[in-house]
Design an enzyme around this catalytic site. Structure first.
Site, PDB file in Angstrom:
ATOM      1  N   HIS A   1      61.447  43.305   4.988  1.00 37.46           N
ATOM      2  CA  HIS A   1      61.672  43.841   6.152  1.00 37.46           C
ATOM      3  C   HIS A   1      62.620  43.203   7.023  1.00 37.46           C
ATOM      4  O   HIS A   1      63.259  43.845   7.735  1.00 37.46           O
ATOM      5  CB  HIS A   1      60.634  43.855   6.873  1.00 37.46           C
ATOM      6  CG  HIS A   1      59.417  44.852   6.642  1.00 37.46           C
ATOM      7  ND1 HIS A   1      59.590  46.252   6.780  1.00 37.46           N
ATOM      8  CD2 HIS A   1      58.175  44.716   6.166  1.00 37.46           C
ATOM      9  CE1 HIS A   1      58.802  46.989   6.140  1.00 37.46           C
ATOM     10  NE2 HIS A   1      57.825  46.007   5.703  1.00 37.46           N
TER      11      HIS A   1
ATOM     12  N   TYR B   1      61.682  52.618  12.460  1.00 37.76           N
ATOM     13  CA  TYR B   1      60.235  52.466  11.711  1.00 37.76           C
ATOM     14  C   TYR B   1      59.184  53.459  12.150  1.00 37.76           C
ATOM     15  O   TYR B   1      58.351  53.448  12.907  1.00 37.76           O
ATOM     16  CB  TYR B   1      59.305  51.224  12.132  1.00 37.76           C
ATOM     17  CG  TYR B   1      58.395  50.634  11.502  1.00 37.76           C
ATOM     18  CD1 TYR B   1      58.670  50.516   9.822  1.00 37.76           C
ATOM     19  CD2 TYR B   1      57.158  50.659  11.571  1.00 37.76           C
ATOM     20  CE1 TYR B   1      57.681  49.738   8.939  1.00 37.76           C
ATOM     21  CE2 TYR B   1      56.118  50.066  10.853  1.00 37.76           C
ATOM     22  CZ  TYR B   1      56.569  50.018   9.489  1.00 37.76           C
ATOM     23  OH  TYR B   1      55.492  49.480   8.762  1.00 37.76           O
TER      24      TYR B   1
ATOM     25  N   HIS C   1      53.587  54.081   5.642  1.00 39.38           N
ATOM     26  CA  HIS C   1      52.755  53.346   4.509  1.00 39.38           C
ATOM     27  C   HIS C   1      52.233  54.488   3.569  1.00 39.38           C
ATOM     28  O   HIS C   1      51.834  53.985   2.517  1.00 39.38           O
ATOM     29  CB  HIS C   1      51.530  52.776   4.899  1.00 39.38           C
ATOM     30  CG  HIS C   1      52.098  51.268   5.760  1.00 39.38           C
ATOM     31  ND1 HIS C   1      52.159  51.252   7.019  1.00 39.38           N
ATOM     32  CD2 HIS C   1      52.432  50.109   5.106  1.00 39.38           C
ATOM     33  CE1 HIS C   1      52.462  50.166   7.541  1.00 39.38           C
ATOM     34  NE2 HIS C   1      52.567  49.366   6.405  1.00 39.38           N
TER      35      HIS C   1
ATOM     36  N   ASP D   1      49.907  55.886  12.165  1.00 37.58           N
ATOM     37  CA  ASP D   1      50.818  54.948  11.214  1.00 37.58           C
ATOM     38  C   ASP D   1      52.225  55.334  11.365  1.00 37.58           C
ATOM     39  O   ASP D   1      52.952  55.309  10.528  1.00 37.58           O
ATOM     40  CB  ASP D   1      50.511  55.079   9.860  1.00 37.58           C
ATOM     41  CG  ASP D   1      50.991  53.819   8.965  1.00 37.58           C
ATOM     42  OD1 ASP D   1      51.667  52.841   9.589  1.00 37.58           O
ATOM     43  OD2 ASP D   1      51.174  54.127   7.700  1.00 37.58           O
TER      44      ASP D   1
ATOM     45  N   HIS E   1      57.835  41.582  -0.113  1.00 37.64           N
ATOM     46  CA  HIS E   1      57.739  42.821   0.764  1.00 37.64           C
ATOM     47  C   HIS E   1      58.141  42.377   2.277  1.00 37.64           C
ATOM     48  O   HIS E   1      58.894  42.987   2.816  1.00 37.64           O
ATOM     49  CB  HIS E   1      56.453  43.503   0.678  1.00 37.64           C
ATOM     50  CG  HIS E   1      56.134  44.472   1.581  1.00 37.64           C
ATOM     51  ND1 HIS E   1      56.149  45.978   1.008  1.00 37.64           N
ATOM     52  CD2 HIS E   1      56.017  44.540   2.795  1.00 37.64           C
ATOM     53  CE1 HIS E   1      55.945  46.721   2.117  1.00 37.64           C
ATOM     54  NE2 HIS E   1      55.762  46.043   3.442  1.00 37.64           N
ATOM     55  N   GLU E   2      57.487  41.468   2.820  1.00 39.10           N
ATOM     56  CA  GLU E   2      57.407  41.370   4.307  1.00 39.10           C
ATOM     57  C   GLU E   2      58.801  40.562   4.445  1.00 39.10           C
ATOM     58  O   GLU E   2      59.511  41.274   5.453  1.00 39.10           O
ATOM     59  CB  GLU E   2      56.412  40.445   4.659  1.00 39.10           C
ATOM     60  CG  GLU E   2      55.062  41.031   4.597  1.00 39.10           C
ATOM     61  CD  GLU E   2      54.811  42.334   5.778  1.00 39.10           C
ATOM     62  OE1 GLU E   2      55.541  42.237   6.525  1.00 39.10           O
ATOM     63  OE2 GLU E   2      54.233  43.373   5.029  1.00 39.10           O
TER      64      GLU E   2
ATOM     65  N   GLU F   1      59.337  50.850   4.565  1.00 39.97           N
ATOM     66  CA  GLU F   1      58.526  50.493   3.943  1.00 39.97           C
ATOM     67  C   GLU F   1      58.648  50.595   2.313  1.00 39.97           C
ATOM     68  O   GLU F   1      58.344  49.524   1.527  1.00 39.97           O
ATOM     69  CB  GLU F   1      57.165  51.190   4.048  1.00 39.97           C
ATOM     70  CG  GLU F   1      56.491  50.566   5.265  1.00 39.97           C
ATOM     71  CD  GLU F   1      56.015  49.354   5.250  1.00 39.97           C
ATOM     72  OE1 GLU F   1      55.602  48.924   4.267  1.00 39.97           O
ATOM     73  OE2 GLU F   1      56.017  48.801   6.392  1.00 39.97           O
TER      74      GLU F   1
END
Length: 362
Positions: A184, A195, A282, A277, A180-181, A204
Site C-alpha cells: 500500500h 481507495y 476488499h 467498505d 501486502h500492507e 487492494e
C-alpha cells in the site's frame, strides 16, 4: 510505454490511506456474535479502525506527506521495530534497529524479517529502493493494543496486533500480510489509486499480488507450487477456513459460523455493488486477483519474473490514473506485456486472463 517510476499525477503524490488486512465485513460478522470473547475484540477493533481512518483522511486533506530520508542507504533496508506494549500510542518503545541482532521477542523478529523480505523482492527483482523508490526507512510497531484483530499501514509505518488467539493469531506471522500492507505504501508513492470502488479494489488487489509474490520469492516457489492464499497462517484453530483470501479460487478462503463466508467474486458476473467498505474494495479485489493468478499460472515459472513484472510496470509506469477502473488496468497490463516482452506468450496470457474474469479492456 513509459516504464519509469513516476506517479501518474505529481499533484497527488504520496497521499496515504489507512489500509487494514482484515476487511470490515469480517469484523462486522464477529461484532454480531453472541459470545463476548469474540464480539468485544471485534467491536474494539472496528471502533479503533474508524478513528484511525478519519485521522488519516484529515492528514491527507491537510497535505501531510511521508517524505523519503535524504542520504539513506537505498540498497540496504533501514528497519526499526517498536513495541507498543499493548497500548495504542505510536510508535511505541524502540526495541530493534537495523544494526541489532535477533531479540527474545518472536513478534519483533518476524516483523524485522518481513520488512526485509519485502525490501528484498522490490530491490532485487524490480530495482526499487524501498517502498518510495528512494530508500525510505521501514518502521513497524508490534504488540499494538489488546486483542487487536488487525494489522495496518498508516502511511508511515506498519502496525501489528497480537490477535485474539482464538480466531486470529499474531499478525506478524504471515509474511504475505506484511508484504501486502507495505505495498500500500508502494501504491501511495506511485499510482496513488483512490481507495474507493474499482480503483480501491485495484489498490487492494495490487497489495495482494505483491504480498503473494513476496511470499513466493522468499520460499522459492514457482507459480504451480504456490498456494495463492493471503493470510494462510493467520486464522486460529477455531476457524473453518484456510486463509483470508484465495487468488486461485476467490470465495473459497473460509466458510465459518462466526466469520461468515468468503464473499469475494472471481469474475465480473459476481461483482458486488455496495456502499460498505468504501464500495467493497476488499470484496471486488477478488476479480483482478484472479486475473493475475490466471496470467501467472498460464505463464508458469516464477510469477514475479513475468506476470509480476507486468503488474509492476503498470503500477509504476505513469499511465495508471488514480481513478482507474478494472478495464483501464487490464488494458495497461496488455500494453505493458507487449512493451516489455513483445507479442508473445506474456501478451496472450494477459488478454486471456482478463477475458476469463469478464473484464473488457478499454
Amino acid at each position: 510505454m513509459d516504464l519509469n517510476d513516476a506517479p501518474s499525477d505529481p499533484a497527488t503524490r504520496h497521499t496515504p490511506v489507512f489500509c487494514t488486512i482484515i476487511p470490515p465485513h469480517i469484523l462486522d460478522n464477529l461484532a454480531r456474535s453472541d459470545d463476548p470473547e469474540r464480539h468485544e475484540p471485534a467491536r474494539r477493533t472496528l471502533e479503533h479502525d474508524h478513528v484511525r481512518r478519519v485521522q488519516r483522511r484529515e492528514i491527507a486533506a491537510a497535505g501531510g506527506l511521508t517524505p523519503g530520508e535524504p542520504g539513506a542507504a537505498p540498497d540496504k533496508p533501514n528497519r526499526t521495530i517498536y513495541d507498543a506494549r499493548h497500548r495504542e500510542d505510536l510508535p511505541g518503545h524502540k526495541v530493534r534497529t537495523e544494526s541489532d541482532g535477533p531479540v527474545k521477542d518472536a513478534s519483533v523478529n518476524r516483523a524485522h524479517a518481513g520488512l526485509g523480505a519485502t525490501f528484498e523482492l522490490y530491490l532485487k527483482v524490480y530495482g526499487r529502493k524501498s517502498i518510495d523508490g528512494a530508500g525510505l526507512p521501514l518502521n513497524a510497531t508490534v504488540h499494538y493494543g489488546r486483542k487487536y484483530d488487525n494489522a495496518f499501514w498508516d502511511g508511515e509505518r506498519m502496525v501489528f496486533g497480537d490477535g485474539d488467539n482464538d480466531l486470529f493469531k499474531d499478525f506478524t506471522i504471515p509474511v504475505d500480510v506484511i508484504g501486502h500492507e507495505l505495498t500500500h505504501g508502494v501504491t501511495q508513492y506511485t499510482a496513488n489509486l483512490t481507495y474507493e470502488g474499482q480503483p480501491g479494489a485495484l489498490n487492494e488487489s495490487v497489495s495482494d499480488v505483491f504480498g503473494v509474490l513476496i511470499k513466493q520469492y522468499a520460499l522459492g516457489h514457482t507459480a504451480d507450487q504456490a498456494d495463492w492464499l493471503i493470510g494462510a497462517d493467520l486464522l486460529g484453530p477455531n476457524v473453518t477456513g484456510k486463509a483470508l483470501r484465495s487468488m486461485k479460487a476467490p470465495g473459497t478462503a473460509y466458510d465459518d459460523d462466526v466469520l461468515g463466508k468468503d464473499p469475494q467474486p472471481a469474475t465480473m458476473k459476481g461483482y458486488v455493488r455496495t456502499t460498505d467498505d468504501n464500495g467493497g474494495v476488499h470484496i471486488n479485489s477478488g476479480i483482478p486477483n484472479h486475473a493475475f493468478y490466471l496470467a501467472a499460472t498460464a505463464l508458469g515459472g516464477k510469477a514475479w519474473e513475468r506476470a509480476g513484472q507486468v503488474w509492476y510496470d503498470v503500477l509504476t509506469g505513469g499511465k495508471l490514473t488514480a481513478n482507474a477502473q478494472f478495464a483501464d488496468f487490464a488494458a495497461l497490463t496488455i500494453k505493458a506485456a507487449q512493451a516489455r516482452f513483445g507479442a508473445g506468450a506474456e501478451h496472450e496470457a494477459m488478454v486471456k486472463a482478463w477475458t476469463q474474469v469478464g473484464v473488457t479492456p478499454k
